[in-house]
Design an enzyme around this catalytic site. Structure first.
Site, PDB file in Angstrom:
ATOM      1  N   ASP A 259       0.494  -1.164  -4.819  1.00 53.72           N
ATOM      2  CA  ASP A 259      -0.793  -0.460  -4.549  1.00 53.72           C
ATOM      3  C   ASP A 259      -1.873  -0.880  -5.453  1.00 53.72           C
ATOM      4  O   ASP A 259      -1.693  -2.005  -6.373  1.00 53.72           O
ATOM      5  CB  ASP A 259      -0.508   1.102  -4.622  1.00 53.72           C
ATOM      6  CG  ASP A 259      -1.554   1.842  -3.598  1.00 53.72           C
ATOM      7  OD1 ASP A 259      -2.574   1.956  -3.942  1.00 53.72           O
ATOM      8  OD2 ASP A 259      -0.956   2.292  -2.421  1.00 53.72           O
TER       9      ASP A 259
ATOM     10  N   GLY B 146       1.015  -1.269   0.073  1.00 51.84           N
ATOM     11  CA  GLY B 146       0.072  -0.024  -0.018  1.00 51.84           C
ATOM     12  C   GLY B 146       0.863   1.240   0.079  1.00 51.84           C
ATOM     13  O   GLY B 146       0.663   2.087   0.896  1.00 51.84           O
ATOM     14  N   GLY B 147       1.971   1.143  -0.754  1.00 51.31           N
ATOM     15  CA  GLY B 147       2.934   2.371  -0.858  1.00 51.31           C
ATOM     16  C   GLY B 147       2.621   3.374  -1.480  1.00 51.31           C
ATOM     17  O   GLY B 147       3.498   4.472  -1.559  1.00 51.31           O
TER      18      GLY B 147
ATOM     19  N   ASP C 274      -3.172  -6.500  -4.705  1.00 45.02           N
ATOM     20  CA  ASP C 274      -4.397  -6.184  -3.590  1.00 45.02           C
ATOM     21  C   ASP C 274      -3.855  -6.729  -2.372  1.00 45.02           C
ATOM     22  O   ASP C 274      -3.281  -7.896  -2.053  1.00 45.02           O
ATOM     23  CB  ASP C 274      -5.656  -6.987  -4.272  1.00 45.02           C
ATOM     24  CG  ASP C 274      -6.726  -6.709  -3.269  1.00 45.02           C
ATOM     25  OD1 ASP C 274      -6.512  -6.240  -2.071  1.00 45.02           O
ATOM     26  OD2 ASP C 274      -7.768  -6.952  -3.536  1.00 45.02           O
TER      27      ASP C 274
ATOM     28  N   HIS D  78      -4.242   1.781   9.660  1.00 40.21           N
ATOM     29  CA  HIS D  78      -4.979   2.885  10.229  1.00 40.21           C
ATOM     30  C   HIS D  78      -6.285   3.077   9.469  1.00 40.21           C
ATOM     31  O   HIS D  78      -7.533   3.335  10.075  1.00 40.21           O
ATOM     32  CB  HIS D  78      -4.470   4.122  10.546  1.00 40.21           C
ATOM     33  CG  HIS D  78      -4.354   5.073   9.425  1.00 40.21           C
ATOM     34  ND1 HIS D  78      -3.522   6.266   9.471  1.00 40.21           N
ATOM     35  CD2 HIS D  78      -4.518   4.927   7.934  1.00 40.21           C
ATOM     36  CE1 HIS D  78      -3.404   6.806   8.239  1.00 40.21           C
ATOM     37  NE2 HIS D  78      -4.078   5.962   7.371  1.00 40.21           N
TER      38      HIS D  78
ATOM     39  N   LYS E  15       3.129   1.904   5.806  1.00 42.87           N
ATOM     40  CA  LYS E  15       3.100   3.050   6.475  1.00 42.87           C
ATOM     41  C   LYS E  15       1.528   3.802   6.064  1.00 42.87           C
ATOM     42  O   LYS E  15       1.200   3.662   5.020  1.00 42.87           O
ATOM     43  CB  LYS E  15       3.945   4.050   5.779  1.00 42.87           C
ATOM     44  CG  LYS E  15       3.972   5.562   6.288  1.00 42.87           C
ATOM     45  CD  LYS E  15       5.160   6.422   5.833  1.00 42.87           C
ATOM     46  CE  LYS E  15       4.609   7.691   6.084  1.00 42.87           C
ATOM     47  NZ  LYS E  15       4.159   8.387   5.064  1.00 42.87           N
TER      48      LYS E  15
HETATM   49  C1  LIG Z   1      -3.081   6.150   3.325  1.00 45.51           C
HETATM   50  S1  LIG Z   1      -2.357   5.672   1.964  1.00 45.51           S
HETATM   51  C2  LIG Z   1      -0.830   5.712   2.427  1.00 45.51           C
HETATM   52  C3  LIG Z   1       0.206   5.502   1.226  1.00 45.51           C
HETATM   53  C4  LIG Z   1       1.631   5.254   1.518  1.00 45.51           C
HETATM   54  N1  LIG Z   1       2.117   4.327   2.353  1.00 45.51           N
HETATM   55  C5  LIG Z   1       2.238   6.619   2.081  1.00 45.51           C
HETATM   56  O1  LIG Z   1       2.526   6.699   3.405  1.00 45.51           O
HETATM   57  O2  LIG Z   1       2.434   7.701   1.336  1.00 45.51           O
HETATM   58  C6  LIG Z   1      -3.362   3.917   1.809  1.00 45.51           C
HETATM   59  C7  LIG Z   1      -2.968   3.329   0.590  1.00 45.51           C
HETATM   60  O3  LIG Z   1      -3.392   1.948   0.577  1.00 45.51           O
HETATM   61  C8  LIG Z   1      -3.765   1.902  -0.763  1.00 45.51           C
HETATM   62  N2  LIG Z   1      -4.708   0.583  -0.857  1.00 45.51           N
HETATM   63  C9  LIG Z   1      -6.077   0.674  -0.482  1.00 45.51           C
HETATM   64  N3  LIG Z   1      -6.569  -0.277  -0.577  1.00 45.51           N
HETATM   65  C10 LIG Z   1      -5.565  -1.399  -1.232  1.00 45.51           C
HETATM   66  C11 LIG Z   1      -5.629  -2.744  -1.609  1.00 45.51           C
HETATM   67  N4  LIG Z   1      -6.828  -3.402  -1.307  1.00 45.51           N
HETATM   68  N5  LIG Z   1      -4.531  -2.993  -1.998  1.00 45.51           N
HETATM   69  C12 LIG Z   1      -3.359  -2.318  -2.015  1.00 45.51           C
HETATM   70  N6  LIG Z   1      -3.573  -1.269  -1.634  1.00 45.51           N
HETATM   71  C13 LIG Z   1      -4.483  -0.862  -1.172  1.00 45.51           C
HETATM   72  C14 LIG Z   1      -4.401   3.138  -1.274  1.00 45.51           C
HETATM   73  O4  LIG Z   1      -4.476   3.129  -2.557  1.00 45.51           O
HETATM   74  C15 LIG Z   1      -3.237   3.917  -0.646  1.00 45.51           C
HETATM   75  O5  LIG Z   1      -2.333   4.442  -1.613  1.00 45.51           O
END
Ligand SMILES: C[S@@+](CC[C@H](N)C(=O)[O-])C[C@H]1O[C@@H](n2cnc3c(N)ncnc32)[C@H](O)[C@@H]1O
Length: 414
Positions: free
Chosen positions: A283, A260-261, A314, A335, A331
């Site tokens: 992501d 989820g980067g 995913d 939450h 990161k």
């Molecule tokens: C709050 S952001 C944090 C992004 C990054 N880690 C940062 O700190 O800048 C949460 C991330 O989770 C990703 N996300 C949400 N659902 C997801 C999934 N099912 N699989 C992978 N990524 C996902 C979102 O697209 C988003 O980029």
């Protein structure tokens, strides 16, 4: 007679002010006024000297604490109850580019009739919102009906010419308005499903926030979210991920997966300082596309050499098991999810982990507002929070408010 809280708070303010003034004098800086526009230089009095920063926090927290003592309780209560009008007023000004228009007007400000001519709003209605914000120092009413920016409102400035803007920020407002409907409905009140949120109710779509953003009609919201994440990145120390783990303990070729980067905020300093590591930033499809475009402009070598790979993954699906992964980094991911869903995410990582794989979680810890007698006993390295002097709230009170609001907005509560 023991000293009153008010007396102690005033004492804290005057000793802390002396500390800030001394630090400014030594560093050749000034304490900015409110009509100075926001700029890194305007905040220099607080940054660069941790003692001055703490003293500035104490002044802010003590002043708000004093206000809570001396204002009639109904006034303080109404500040919270009526907070939605302030949010609505901010949205009106944000959507209709008031800050950019006032930036172009300069320190003399602009009459609300002229603001209305520029942004197409009814001046009488707009004036009401502007005045309510000016009453809270967010804008300034320079002369009757003439408004200018302050150090606070200038934070809303996108720095674009006002006519180019298509600002919007509606889903959070709408979701917040449905918080009680969601909590009082027995089908959603105790649900940990990410589709049972006030957001889902407000948008009329049974889906997670990410699924809602992924719908074609919400493409602008997804883009806006990513811009917001860049804004969050700008608020955080750019190298935060460097302190999260001893990256130099990894050998060349070690694989780090940033789950989820997003746009690669955490990956950036790691890639820059540890060129021997191989990073996979995972992501959702739309985010990966945008991240690749961003990195092709800013760090093309890292992409071309394959040191950094952006890939669609995913986190609710199994990870590739063939990679000999050294670190899973998450990161600001967990939450967003209830415990049940966080366990699902982590279980997928566990299945792909080897005996030496490390899990690194970077999250903001939201402290209690009171002193926590068990904090020392728990002794979690890096998890203890700084404590404000009595009689302030232990967490520095409203000075720390942003974290508590983000906690509501980013969690499945809203
Ligand atoms: C709050 S952001 C944090 C992004 C990054 N880690 C940062 O700190 O800048 C949460 C991330 O989770 C990703 N996300 C949400 N659902 C997801 C999934 N099912 N699989 C992978 N990524 C996902 C979102 O697209 C988003 O980029």
């Amino acid at each position: 007679m023991s000293p009153s809280d008010a007396g102690q708070l005033l004492e804290l303010i005057s000793t802390s002010l002396a500390t800030v003034e001394k630090s400014c004098e030594t560093r050749g800086l000034n304490i900015p006024n409110l009509d100075e526009l926001y700029h890194p230089a305007s905040e220099a009095f607080r940054y660069g000297d941790p003692v001055a920063a703490e003293a500035a926090d104490i002044i802010g927290a003590a002043a708000l604490h004093l206000a809570a003592i001396f204002l009639p309780p109904q006034v303080t209560l109404y500040q919270a109850v009526g907070g939605l009008f302030k949010s609505a007023a901010i949205r009106v000004c944000l959507e209709s580019n008031v800050t950019e228009i006032l930036r172009e007007a300069g320190p003399e400000g602009m009459h609300v009739d002229d603001i209305g001519t520029k942004n197409g709003q009814d001046p009488q209605k707009l004036g009401r919102f502007l005045r309510s914000l000016a009453n809270n120092h967010i804008y300034r009413e320079v002369k009757p009906n003439v408004f200018s920016n302050t150090r606070i409102s200038s934070l809303l400035d996108t720095l674009k010419p006002s006519e180019q803007l298509l600002a919007n920020l509606d889903e959070t407002f709408k979701a917040a308005a449905y918080a009680w409907e969601s909590l009082s409905d027995p089908t959603t009140s105790r649900s940990s499903e990410p589709t049972d949120t006030p957001l889902s109710r407000a948008m009329g779509v049974k889906g997670t926030m990410w699924e809602i953003f992924a719908r074609p009609e919400n493409a602008f919201r997804a883009r806006r979210f990513n811009i917001g994440m860049r804004g969050v990145r700008a608020l955080q120390p750019i190298d935060a991920s460097l302190d999260a783990f001893d990256w130099k303990s990894l050998s060349d070729g070690a694989v780090v997966i940033d789950v989820g980067g997003g746009l690669g905020t955490s990956a950036l300093p790691i890639t820059r300082d540890f060129p021997g590591l191989r990073l996979f930033v995972q992501d959702q499809p739309s985010v990966v596309t945008e991240a690749k475009q961003l990195w092709a402009r800013t760090m093309p070598e890292a992409l071309e050499s394959g040191r950094v790979v952006f890939e669609v993954q995913d986190f609710f699906k199994p990870q590739a098991t063939s990679r000999n992964i050294s670190v899973f980094l998450l990161k600001a991911v967990l939450h967003n999810w209830s415990d049940e869903y966080s366990v699902r995410i982590l279980t997928n990582l566990r299945a792909a982990a080897g005996p030496d794989t490390k899990l690194v979680l970077m999250e903001t810890i939201i402290p209690c507002t009171c002193h926590d007698p068990f904090e020392k006993e728990r002794n979690i390295p890096g998890a203890s929070s700084r404590q404000a002097p009595a009689p302030l709230l232990a967490n520095f009170g409203a000075v720390a408010d942003l974290g508590y609001q983000a906690d509501i907005a980013a969690s499945p509560v809203v």
